[in-house]
Design a protein around this motif. Structure first.
Motif, PDB file in Angstrom:
ATOM      1  N   SER A  57     -18.648  25.498  10.912  1.00 42.07           N
ATOM      2  CA  SER A  57     -18.263  26.353   9.502  1.00 42.07           C
ATOM      3  C   SER A  57     -19.427  27.254   9.323  1.00 42.07           C
ATOM      4  N   ALA A  58     -20.590  26.475   9.711  1.00 41.96           N
ATOM      5  CA  ALA A  58     -22.122  27.198   9.386  1.00 41.96           C
ATOM      6  C   ALA A  58     -22.140  28.309  10.476  1.00 41.96           C
ATOM      7  N   VAL A  59     -21.449  28.005  11.648  1.00 39.33           N
ATOM      8  CA  VAL A  59     -21.775  29.430  12.775  1.00 39.33           C
ATOM      9  C   VAL A  59     -20.710  30.404  12.474  1.00 39.33           C
ATOM     10  N   LEU A  60     -19.489  29.805  12.116  1.00 39.10           N
ATOM     11  CA  LEU A  60     -18.360  30.891  11.707  1.00 39.10           C
ATOM     12  C   LEU A  60     -18.633  31.837  10.575  1.00 39.10           C
ATOM     13  N   THR A  61     -19.461  31.114   9.641  1.00 41.16           N
ATOM     14  CA  THR A  61     -19.555  32.101   8.445  1.00 41.16           C
ATOM     15  C   THR A  61     -20.562  32.812   8.642  1.00 41.16           C
ATOM     16  N   GLN A  62     -21.223  33.067   9.496  1.00 37.56           N
ATOM     17  CA  GLN A  62     -22.391  34.076   9.797  1.00 37.56           C
ATOM     18  C   GLN A  62     -21.661  35.704   9.691  1.00 37.56           C
ATOM     19  N   LEU A  92     -13.312  28.034  26.729  1.00 32.79           N
ATOM     20  CA  LEU A  92     -14.049  29.057  25.968  1.00 32.79           C
ATOM     21  C   LEU A  92     -12.961  30.092  25.677  1.00 32.79           C
ATOM     22  N   SER A  93     -11.962  30.376  26.320  1.00 33.26           N
ATOM     23  CA  SER A  93     -11.175  31.663  26.105  1.00 33.26           C
ATOM     24  C   SER A  93     -10.144  31.044  24.942  1.00 33.26           C
ATOM     25  N   ASP A  94      -9.715  30.003  25.008  1.00 33.86           N
ATOM     26  CA  ASP A  94      -8.966  29.420  23.905  1.00 33.86           C
ATOM     27  C   ASP A  94      -9.695  29.455  22.443  1.00 33.86           C
ATOM     28  N   LEU A  95     -10.941  29.181  22.667  1.00 29.15           N
ATOM     29  CA  LEU A  95     -11.843  29.008  21.492  1.00 29.15           C
ATOM     30  C   LEU A  95     -11.940  30.370  20.720  1.00 29.15           C
ATOM     31  N   LYS A  96     -12.155  31.516  21.844  1.00 24.36           N
ATOM     32  CA  LYS A  96     -12.139  32.686  21.230  1.00 24.36           C
ATOM     33  C   LYS A  96     -11.242  33.083  20.529  1.00 24.36           C
ATOM     34  N   SER A 101     -10.235  35.421  13.442  1.00 21.24           N
ATOM     35  CA  SER A 101     -10.597  35.845  12.253  1.00 21.24           C
ATOM     36  C   SER A 101     -11.962  36.009  11.710  1.00 21.24           C
ATOM     37  N   SER A 102     -12.811  35.130  12.424  1.00 18.14           N
ATOM     38  CA  SER A 102     -14.179  34.936  11.730  1.00 18.14           C
ATOM     39  C   SER A 102     -15.085  36.186  12.283  1.00 18.14           C
ATOM     40  N   GLY A 103     -14.426  36.913  13.274  1.00 22.97           N
ATOM     41  CA  GLY A 103     -15.157  38.316  13.538  1.00 22.97           C
ATOM     42  C   GLY A 103     -16.093  37.759  14.835  1.00 22.97           C
ATOM     43  N   CYS A 104     -16.727  38.698  15.482  1.00 27.03           N
ATOM     44  CA  CYS A 104     -17.808  38.586  16.349  1.00 27.03           C
ATOM     45  C   CYS A 104     -17.176  37.194  17.356  1.00 27.03           C
ATOM     46  N   TYR A 105     -16.052  37.108  17.591  1.00 28.90           N
ATOM     47  CA  TYR A 105     -15.603  35.799  18.172  1.00 28.90           C
ATOM     48  C   TYR A 105     -15.974  35.627  19.491  1.00 28.90           C
ATOM     49  N   ASN A 106     -16.251  36.515  20.372  1.00 33.89           N
ATOM     50  CA  ASN A 106     -16.881  36.154  21.543  1.00 33.89           C
ATOM     51  C   ASN A 106     -18.291  35.534  21.661  1.00 33.89           C
ATOM     52  N   LEU A 112     -20.820  28.299  19.303  1.00 28.31           N
ATOM     53  CA  LEU A 112     -20.329  27.157  18.961  1.00 28.31           C
ATOM     54  C   LEU A 112     -20.648  25.944  20.260  1.00 28.31           C
ATOM     55  N   LYS A 113     -20.254  26.535  21.318  1.00 26.15           N
ATOM     56  CA  LYS A 113     -20.311  25.788  22.606  1.00 26.15           C
ATOM     57  C   LYS A 113     -21.968  25.132  22.575  1.00 26.15           C
ATOM     58  N   LYS A 114     -22.774  26.050  22.257  1.00 23.46           N
ATOM     59  CA  LYS A 114     -24.455  25.752  22.584  1.00 23.46           C
ATOM     60  C   LYS A 114     -24.760  24.690  21.376  1.00 23.46           C
ATOM     61  N   ILE A 115     -24.470  25.059  20.201  1.00 23.87           N
ATOM     62  CA  ILE A 115     -24.857  24.151  19.053  1.00 23.87           C
ATOM     63  C   ILE A 115     -24.054  22.595  19.370  1.00 23.87           C
ATOM     64  N   CYS A 116     -23.062  22.767  19.560  1.00 16.06           N
ATOM     65  CA  CYS A 116     -22.325  21.335  19.924  1.00 16.06           C
ATOM     66  C   CYS A 116     -22.810  20.481  20.925  1.00 16.06           C
ATOM     67  N   ASN A 117     -23.504  21.392  22.005  1.00 13.27           N
ATOM     68  CA  ASN A 117     -23.889  20.604  23.136  1.00 13.27           C
ATOM     69  C   ASN A 117     -25.241  20.166  22.898  1.00 13.27           C
ATOM     70  N   TYR A 118     -26.074  21.002  22.047  1.00 15.31           N
ATOM     71  CA  TYR A 118     -27.388  20.605  21.387  1.00 15.31           C
ATOM     72  C   TYR A 118     -27.370  19.236  20.653  1.00 15.31           C
ATOM     73  N   LEU A 119     -26.287  19.339  19.554  1.00 18.77           N
ATOM     74  CA  LEU A 119     -26.258  18.244  18.651  1.00 18.77           C
ATOM     75  C   LEU A 119     -25.657  16.970  19.450  1.00 18.77           C
ATOM     76  N   SER A 120     -24.984  17.015  20.478  1.00 21.55           N
ATOM     77  CA  SER A 120     -24.603  15.866  21.090  1.00 21.55           C
ATOM     78  C   SER A 120     -25.722  15.234  22.079  1.00 21.55           C
ATOM     79  N   CYS A 121     -26.865  15.972  22.317  1.00 24.68           N
ATOM     80  CA  CYS A 121     -28.118  15.451  23.149  1.00 24.68           C
ATOM     81  C   CYS A 121     -29.140  14.969  22.185  1.00 24.68           C
ATOM     82  N   VAL A 122     -29.235  14.966  20.745  1.00 23.39           N
ATOM     83  CA  VAL A 122     -30.212  14.445  19.862  1.00 23.39           C
ATOM     84  C   VAL A 122     -29.479  13.573  18.894  1.00 23.39           C
TER      85      VAL A 122
END
Length: 229
Positions: A57-62, A92-96, A101-106, A112-122
């Motif tokens: 939600s921190a990403v979506l609320t940007q 990715l297409s489903d996620l979009k 509704s949160s805008g700038c969905y692409n 979301l993909k990038k931050i989740c990948n990062y957090l799964s690695c640290v």
DNA sequence: CCCCAGGGAATTC
DNA sequence: GAATTCCATGGG
């Protein structure tokens, strides 16, 4: 001029514990109200599902109103995609579509993909690491660190900068990091205080200190340079 | 420096 | 009732 501590007191007296950060899928469950806001300060470390929802939600609320984020969270919850594993695995297409509704969905789906990948690695993310992830700027990084990991950081978002500048606590249109640094330099520095202050400022900015301020009845009016408007 | 991605609520015209 | 504004981040 009012000092930051007194302003916090005024907001606390008016609103009480603000319950940020809301966690969508825990609505009406133990410790949360019907809108997903907390009823009391959480214990850390948070459960992983709550961490994941805060990050998402921190990403979506940007650059987006919370009402638009809630619709996206509702859709993600319905699709079972409110965990970082689900975000990483989901097409990715489903996620979009789900976060439309949160805008700038692409862009946000990629973020979301990038931050989740990062957090799964640290094990535990640090600020520098978060900022190195594409799509994570200082405000989003600080929101994640403050609410998901209880690091004491001031969220110098648009609300805070507007309110503080009107109270004479910050210059007009100061950039994010400079504003955060000023507040860090004059506050106690525990995570509970920063969490509550951020939630209180949001509540106050939405009710009184809007773009066009509603000064009638404003609890900070006696201290405000705009008093009389 | 500017504009754009993009939606929906709020606000202004 | 239509047009404009707001909002974080990064790319061009």
């Amino acid at each position: 001029m009012i000092d930051v501590y007194r302003f916090y007191e005024i907001l606390w007296d008016r609103y009480g514990y603000p319950g940020w950060w809301p966690v969508y899928s825990k609505k009406s469950l133990e410790g949360f109200d019907s809108a997903g806001y907390r009823l009391y300060l959480p214990a850390y470390p948070l459960p992983q599902d709550e961490i994941d929802q805060i990050v998402i939600s921190a990403v979506l609320t940007q650059n987006t109103a919370w009402t638009n984020v809630e619709k996206a969270l509702s859709e993600l919850s319905y699709k079972g995609c409110l965990t970082k594993e689900a975000v990483m695995q989901g097409p990715l297409s489903d996620l979009k579509m789900w976060i439309r509704s949160s805008g700038c969905y692409n862009q946000k789906a990629e973020k979301l993909k990038k931050i989740c990948n990062y957090l799964s690695c640290v094990d535990t993310p640090d600020r520098k690491g978060l900022l190195s992830v594409w799509g994570i700027g200082p405000e989003t990084a600080d929101s994640i660190l403050l609410y998901a990991y209880a690091e004491p950081l001031f969220i110098a978002d648009a609300y805070a900068r507007r309110v503080f500048s009107r109270l004479g606590l910050l210059p007009l249109r100061m950039e994010y990091q400079a504003a955060a640094d000023v507040v860090h330099g004059c506050t106690p520095g525990d995570w509970e205080w920063y969490q509550n202050f951020h939630g209180l400022i949001v509540a106050f900015a939405k009710e009184f200190c809007k773009k066009k301020p509603l000064c009638s009845g404003c609890p900070a009016r006696p201290y405000c340079s705009r008093a009389g408007l």
